[in-house]
Design a protein around this motif. Structure first.
Motif, PDB file in Angstrom:
ATOM      1  N   ALA A  63     111.285  47.124 173.229  1.00 54.01           N
ATOM      2  CA  ALA A  63     112.406  46.329 172.719  1.00 54.01           C
ATOM      3  C   ALA A  63     112.148  44.872 173.077  1.00 54.01           C
ATOM      4  CB  ALA A  63     113.720  46.813 173.326  1.00 54.01           C
ATOM      5  N   LEU A  64     112.537  43.976 172.202  1.00 52.72           N
ATOM      6  CA  LEU A  64     112.304  42.552 172.390  1.00 52.72           C
ATOM      7  C   LEU A  64     112.960  42.020 173.657  1.00 52.72           C
ATOM      8  CD1 LEU A  64     111.082  39.981 171.222  1.00 52.72           C
ATOM      9  CD2 LEU A  64     113.182  39.662 169.900  1.00 52.72           C
ATOM     10  N   GLY A  65     114.047  42.646 174.094  1.00 54.33           N
ATOM     11  CA  GLY A  65     114.804  42.147 175.231  1.00 54.33           C
ATOM     12  C   GLY A  65     114.190  42.432 176.592  1.00 54.33           C
ATOM     13  N   SER A  66     113.037  43.123 176.660  1.00 54.69           N
ATOM     14  CA  SER A  66     112.441  43.457 177.946  1.00 54.69           C
ATOM     15  C   SER A  66     110.931  43.487 177.844  1.00 54.69           C
ATOM     16  CB  SER A  66     112.940  44.829 178.413  1.00 54.69           C
ATOM     17  OG  SER A  66     112.265  45.235 179.587  1.00 54.69           O
ATOM     18  N   ARG A  67     110.271  43.109 178.934  1.00 52.21           N
ATOM     19  CA  ARG A  67     108.808  43.205 178.966  1.00 52.21           C
ATOM     20  C   ARG A  67     108.361  44.630 179.280  1.00 52.21           C
ATOM     21  NH1 ARG A  67     106.782  38.607 182.859  1.00 52.21           N
ATOM     22  NH2 ARG A  67     104.961  39.932 182.710  1.00 52.21           N
ATOM     23  N   PHE A  68     109.274  45.440 179.794  1.00 52.36           N
ATOM     24  CA  PHE A  68     108.958  46.836 180.102  1.00 52.36           C
ATOM     25  C   PHE A  68     109.051  47.670 178.830  1.00 52.36           C
ATOM     26  CE2 PHE A  68     110.138  51.191 181.257  1.00 52.36           C
ATOM     27  CZ  PHE A  68     109.081  51.503 182.083  1.00 52.36           C
ATOM     28  N   THR A  69     108.086  48.559 178.628  1.00 52.38           N
ATOM     29  CA  THR A  69     108.094  49.446 177.469  1.00 52.38           C
ATOM     30  C   THR A  69     108.366  50.866 177.932  1.00 52.38           C
ATOM     31  OG1 THR A  69     106.510  48.038 176.326  1.00 52.38           O
ATOM     32  CG2 THR A  69     106.767  50.285 175.492  1.00 52.38           C
ATOM     33  N   PRO A  70     109.593  51.344 177.739  1.00 56.30           N
ATOM     34  CA  PRO A  70     109.881  52.740 178.089  1.00 56.30           C
ATOM     35  C   PRO A  70     109.248  53.684 177.071  1.00 56.30           C
ATOM     36  CG  PRO A  70     111.825  51.685 177.167  1.00 56.30           C
ATOM     37  CD  PRO A  70     110.762  50.635 177.226  1.00 56.30           C
ATOM     38  N   THR A  71     109.195  54.954 177.432  1.00 57.17           N
ATOM     39  CA  THR A  71     108.652  55.958 176.520  1.00 57.17           C
ATOM     40  C   THR A  71     109.651  57.089 176.354  1.00 57.17           C
ATOM     41  OG1 THR A  71     107.532  57.122 178.306  1.00 57.17           O
ATOM     42  CG2 THR A  71     106.248  55.453 177.132  1.00 57.17           C
ATOM     43  N   VAL A  72     109.483  57.818 175.249  1.00 55.90           N
ATOM     44  CA  VAL A  72     110.259  59.028 174.987  1.00 55.90           C
ATOM     45  C   VAL A  72     109.270  60.144 174.683  1.00 55.90           C
ATOM     46  CG1 VAL A  72     112.300  57.787 174.146  1.00 55.90           C
ATOM     47  CG2 VAL A  72     110.527  58.489 172.520  1.00 55.90           C
ATOM     48  N   PRO A  73     109.692  61.401 174.864  1.00 54.98           N
ATOM     49  CA  PRO A  73     108.791  62.504 174.527  1.00 54.98           C
ATOM     50  C   PRO A  73     108.393  62.458 173.049  1.00 54.98           C
ATOM     51  CG  PRO A  73     110.655  63.293 175.800  1.00 54.98           C
ATOM     52  CD  PRO A  73     110.955  61.870 175.428  1.00 54.98           C
TER      53      PRO A  73
END
Length: 160
Positions: A63-73
Motif C-alpha cells: 500500500a502506498l501509505g507504508s514502506r512495509f509490504t504485508p502478505t496474505v496467503p
C-alpha cells in the motif's frame, strides 16, 4: 506464563506408516472403509518416497501509505511426488498396477491404519514408471505422480 505445546508421542515411520493405492473414492474428504479396503497396500514394496506435501505461497499486498509490504496467503501447491518400489526380475511388480496415465488416490496413514487417527488423501495421475538403474543397488521402479486436485489432509480414518 504460556501453556506449552502438547509433547508429541514420537515414532519411527518404517513399520508404522501405511500407504494405499485406491482406484476410486467418491468423496476424498470422507473415504469409506469399503473404498479403502478395495485399495492396494504399497508399503511392503516401497523403498523410497519424495514429495507428498502441500505448500502455500504468499502474495504481497503493498500500500502506498507504508514502506512495509504485508502478505496474505496465496496459491496452494503440491510438491512433485513419487514412490520408488522394488523391481521384480519377471516384471511382475508395481508396473502392472500403476500404469502411466492411471488415475486414483494415494492415501497416507502416517500413524498406521487406526480408526480415529488421520490420513491424507491425494488425488493423482501416474505420469511415469522410471526404471532406476544403479550399478550396485537392487533394481527399482520410481512411479511419479501428478497431484490433480487439492489433497484432503487430516481426514479421520473410518472404522473397520
Amino acid at each position: 506464563m504460556a501453556t506449552p505445546i502438547t509433547p508429541a508421542t514420537r515414532y519411527y515411520r518404517r513399520g508404522t506408516t501405511k500407504v494405499l493405492w485406491v482406484p476410486t473414492i467418491a468423496n476424498k474428504n470422507a473415504p469409506t472403509r469399503s473404498e479403502l479396503n478395495a485399495g492396494t497396500a504399497l508399503e511392503g514394496e516401497t523403498g523410497a518416497m519424495a514429495g507428498w506435501q502441500t505448500t502455500s505461497a504468499t502474495v504481497p499486498t503493498a500500500a502506498l501509505g507504508s514502506r512495509f509490504t504485508p502478505t496474505v496467503p496465496g496459491e496452494i501447491t503440491a510438491a512433485d511426488s513419487s514412490l520408488t518400489f522394488w523391481a521384480s526380475k519377471d516384471s511382475n511388480d508395481v508396473r502392472t498396477l500403476l500404469t502411466r496415465e492411471e488415475r486414483g488416490f494415494v492415501v497416507w496413514m502416517d500413524e498406521g491404519d487406526v480408526e480415529g487417527q488421520t490420513m491424507d488423501v491425494y488425488p493423482v495421475q501416474v505420469t511415469s514408471q522410471a526404471k532406476v538403474r544403479e550399478l550396485d543397488q537392487a533394481a527399482q521402479i520410481m512411479c511419479q505422480f501428478a497431484i490433480t486436485s487439492e489433497p484432503a489432509e487430516n481426514v479421520e480414518i473410518p472404522a473397520a
